[in-house]
Each structure stands twice: as C-alpha cells, then as structure tokens.
Design a protein around this motif. Structure first.
Motif: not given
Lengths: 189, 348
Positions: A96-109
């Motif tokens: 979930a690094n991507c979930v926390i880092a995406c500035p647009f709040g996009v990825p879903k885990k």
C-alpha cells in the motif's frame, strides 16, 4: 499481442466542478474488463456536512508516476501511451505504499487478494480505439474523452491543465483538469 | 556498459555464483558423482544464479525496497521475535505455500497457480541436486534388483528398482510436468478468453513463460515416452530439445516473469510490517478525522519520497501525504473550486 489502436489524438479531461455525484461513472467503471468488475473511479462528497459538492477522481496517469516510484516490488508500469497500469498481479505485495503516496488518492488496495488496482483508463477499450466507460456515461460532462479541438469548441471559457502543485512538488499528468481560462496549473496547498 | 554496471550487485552475483560452484564441487565429492551429461544444465544454472542475484541486489537498492527489507529483518529479530517468527511461518505456509491470496482472486486460478508453482518448484528441487551431483543413484553392490540413493555421497536409501517407491522416484519429474501442463493450460485459456488479459498482455512477460513451461514439460514427458514406448529411438532428439528448453528457461529466469518467484517472499516482510503498524499509533487523516494506516507507514513513505527526490511539504505546514486518499481527493476538489470561484465563473 500488444496490437493496439490507441487514439493518441484523444485525451481525458476532468472538470470536478461539473460532477453531480450520480455515481454513473462508478457503475460503468465496474464494466471495465481489466478491473475484475470492480469500480476504480472515486466519487466522494467533499464535505457532506457543509456542502453538496462532490468530486470525481480518475487516475491522472502521471508523467513520472509517484506510485511506481515508491513501489518496492517494481510492480507498477507505465506504457508507451503514458498509461500507468494497475500493479502487476505477479509482483504486487500489497504494501500500500502507492495508496499512501499517490497525491491524487487513486490506487486501491484489496487486502484479501493482496493486490493494488487502479484506473488504467479502460485500457481494454482505449487500446481498441474506444472511449473509457466513465466518460461515455457521464451525464454532466465532468468526464470527457476526446480531442482538444472538440473540447475547445464546447468550453471556450476553460483551459485544460495538466500541471499540479502539491506544496513544493510539481506533478505533470496525462489526464487534464479543466480550469478557468488563463490558468496554467492547479495549486493544492 | 560499465557506466550502468552496478558494481555492488556484480560483487554479490559473483560471490553467490562462486559459492554455488564451490558447493557443486564439494557436494559432488570433487565431481566424482557429477554427471557429465548434465554439464549444460549446470552452466545454465550458474548463469541463472548470477543473473538472479545481480537483479535481486539491484532491486534491493531501490529506496522503497530497501526500507521494507531493513524493517522486515529488524522486526523479525526484535523483542517480539517469537510472535513474529510464528506470524512469518504462518504467512509463509498460507500465502507462499498455499497461495491463499490467489484462491481469493478466483478458485480456478488458485488451483491452476498451485499446480504451476508446485510443479515448477518440485521439478527444480529434483533437477538441481541431480545436476549438481548432490544426489545420484547406483545399483547395490552384488545386487541387480536393489537401487541405492546417495546424497552428497552418503547412502541414504535402498529400494527395489521395480517397486512403487522406485516408480514414483524415477517418474517424479513426470508428475511435475503434468502439474505444470494442467496449470499452464488454464492460464493459456485465460489469456485467449479474458478481455482484460488480452488487452494488457505482452508476449515476453505473459506468453513466453507459459510457452517455455509447456515446452519443457512436453519434451520432459517425451523422454519417458521415448524409453517406455519407442525403445529409446528418439532419445537424442528428446534429450536435446528438452535441454534447449530448460536452458532457455534458466537463462530467462532473471529477466522475465519468473523473477516474481524470488520477489514474492517480500510479502512476508510486509505482513510483519503491517502487524507492527497495527499495534502502534495510527495516522489520522486531517480531512476525514479517521485513521487510515499506521503512523509508521506514513512516516516511512515520506522518508522514501524524500530519498527519491519528492517533497510534498505544504506552505501551510505539514505534508500532503498526511492526508488519506479520500482527504487528498477532497483537497484537490476544494482547490479546483477555489480556482473556479476566484475566476468568477464556476463553469465554462
């Protein structure tokens, strides 16, 4: 393999101000074949207690995707059309690094399946020359997929912007947001 | 070439390759138990070892990977060692061994992947010790019916060559092949029928591994078919085609999809990380007021962001990364509304 008729003259334009929160895009998104019938678009009330404002968020497909850069498994790839794809199923370790880092709040885990998924601009459709599902059903024009000329004719008082400033960080994206004419960036601070 | 060469990875790769070579020499008792017919497999394996260790070492140098690698070991050998060692063992059995997370994607996919994975792993577990000369079989001295299995030159098992045990031992690779073919068949079917897969697949990442595995399995079964039903007439052809496909796989191991086999155990480190995070303070989103992950996770992602040259520090203080995904989406929508409001036209 990789036979594609991706239309490089067409782009995605988002105007959050036009979002009426109808969730039609969400229903349509779940039809995308690459998502496993799960909606990847986000429709939220911005602050339900104070305002009826809703927001709609697709993946902005960053030129230098933050999600991919913070991924420890090297699972997120950008293709030659600038589409940032969902995490490779074989590599994603669901940190979930991507979930926390995406500035647009996009990825879903999805914890049970140990997988990150995100909007990949309906790659099953766009790679075949069709428009993304969400843009085809949006009744208010908050989501538009087409050429710049088509959009300019419809919305002369707006300009497409793909530069975002989050504090000291500037992020450039493939997807555009419609801003008042004259704007060059959207500052989120 | 030397400008992109990763010297640290090169040192690790050379070191591990040399260690393997040494282990082959020692384990085969100075090569006296080494089967010369398998020398091409040995060179393929040495190349694969070099490539895998090189890529793994490069991969570990990524800031995000390095952080999980370090945190994973730190947590395992912390004061909660007993609890975390149990957790790692459980997750290894459930997620790596049983591949439960793939069953949750789909039961059929889970079964197919278990067949494919364990077919491959069992085949490697059999082939590599044979290739290295660590295991070999001989007839018992003075007998024509008893076989002996030797491990590192020590006799560990004696069995009649016509028995059930012998049949299964000498056909074990065939069972592995059948498992691989069954698993690969499911995934090939999926790749030609699933619209999502068709749209996103690439030959070298998605098809080549499946094709290679099927070719290896079919040519491997062909060797048995040849000596069982063709009196060995096609042995040279079967042997060479099998060797070529296996060596292609070994050479391809560090580069393609198969590398995920070596990456997957990182999931165990993530499991520990999440356990530790859940027990500690949580990060509360300033927008929603709800916890959304561990405070440790947010702090670590910020550290990784800094290391890779990203700075989400806001002028108003704090960081954009303090917001939950929903908070970030709201911040974006608010900023957009503010810009529209300032322009005097909400639409246009």
């Amino acid at each position: 393999m990789q036979t594609t008729t991706f239309k490089t003259d067409e782009e995605f334009f988002v105007d959050p101000q036009r979002c009426i929160g109808c969730h039609a895009c969400e229903m349509a998104c779940a039809e995308c074949e690459t998502n496993g019938q799960l909606p990847m678009i986000s429709v939220d009330y911005v602050s339900r207690a104070d305002s009826p404002q809703t927001s709609v968020q697709v993946c902005m497909h960053c030129e230098d995707p933050v999600c991919a850069r913070v991924c420890p498994a090297d699972a997120i790839q950008k293709d030659e059309f600038g589409i940032v794809h969902s995490a490779t199923t074989a590599r994603c370790i669901a940190c979930a690094n991507c979930v926390i880092a995406c500035p647009f709040g996009v990825p879903k885990k999805f914890e049970p399946t140990k997988l990150m998924m995100k909007c990949n601009m309906c790659y099953d459709r766009t790679s075949a020359g069709r428009k993304p599902m969400c843009a085809t059903v949006c009744p208010s024009g908050a989501l538009f997929y087409g050429t710049r000329a088509q959009l300019a004719a419809q919305r002369p008082a707006s300009v497409a912007v793909n530069v975002f400033r989050f504090g000291r960080e500037t992020v450039r994206t493939k997807v555009n947001v419609m801003m008042p004419a004259g704007a060059t960036e959207l500052i989120v601070d | 070439m030397f400008t992109t060469l990763n010297w640290r990875a090169l040192r690790w790769a050379t070191c591990w390759t040399m260690l393997l070579l040494l282990a082959v020499v020692v384990g085969s008792r100075s090569l006296q138990n080494f089967d010369g017919a398998l020398v091409a497999y040995l060179f393929g394996t040495l190349f694969a070892t070099f490539g895998i260790v090189y890529r793994y070492a490069v991969w570990l140098q990524r800031p995000a990977t390095q952080l999980y690698w370090r945190r994973g070991w730190q947590l395992l050998f912390s004061r909660r060692f007993a609890r975390y060692a149990r957790a790692v063992a459980t997750r290894a059995a459930v997620d790596v061994g049983g591949q439960a997370f793939i069953f949750r994607r789909s039961r059929a996919r889970g079964i197919a992947h278990v067949l494919l994975a364990w077919g491959c792993l069992s085949a490697f577990a059999i082939t590599l010790p044979l290739t290295f000369g660590w295991i070999h079989f001989t007839l018992q001295a003075g007998s024509t019916t008893l076989y002996e299995a030797h491990v590192f030159g020590f006799r560990v098992l004696t069995f009649p060559h016509g028995g059930l045990l012998a049949f299964n031992l000498f056909h074990a690779l065939n069972w592995s092949s059948l498992m691989v073919i069954a698993g690969a068949a499911y995934f090939i079917r999926r790749r030609v029928t699933d619209a999502g897969q068709i749209a996103t697949q690439a030959f070298e990442m998605d098809w080549l591994p499946l094709v290679l595995l099927v070719l290896i399995s079919v040519t491997g079964l062909g060797l048995t078919w040849d000596y069982e039903f063709m009196q060995g007439r096609a042995h040279a052809f079967m042997g060479i085609t099998h060797a070529i496909t296996v060596i292609l796989l070994l050479v391809w191991l560090p580069f393609g999809k198969f590398f995920h086999v070596f990456q997957r155990p990182a999931q165990l480190g993530v499991a520990l990380y999440q356990l530790e995070g859940a027990a500690g303070p949580q990060a509360v989103c300033p927008h929603t007021g709800e916890p959304f992950t561990s405070a440790m996770h947010v702090a670590d992602v910020k550290q990784v962001a800094t290391e890779i040259g990203l700075d989400f520090t806001l002028a108003s203080g704090g960081s954009h990364l303090d917001l939950s995904p929903q908070g970030k989406r709201a911040a974006l929508a608010r900023a957009h509304l503010a810009a529209r409001t300032r322009s005097g036209r909400l639409f246009g």
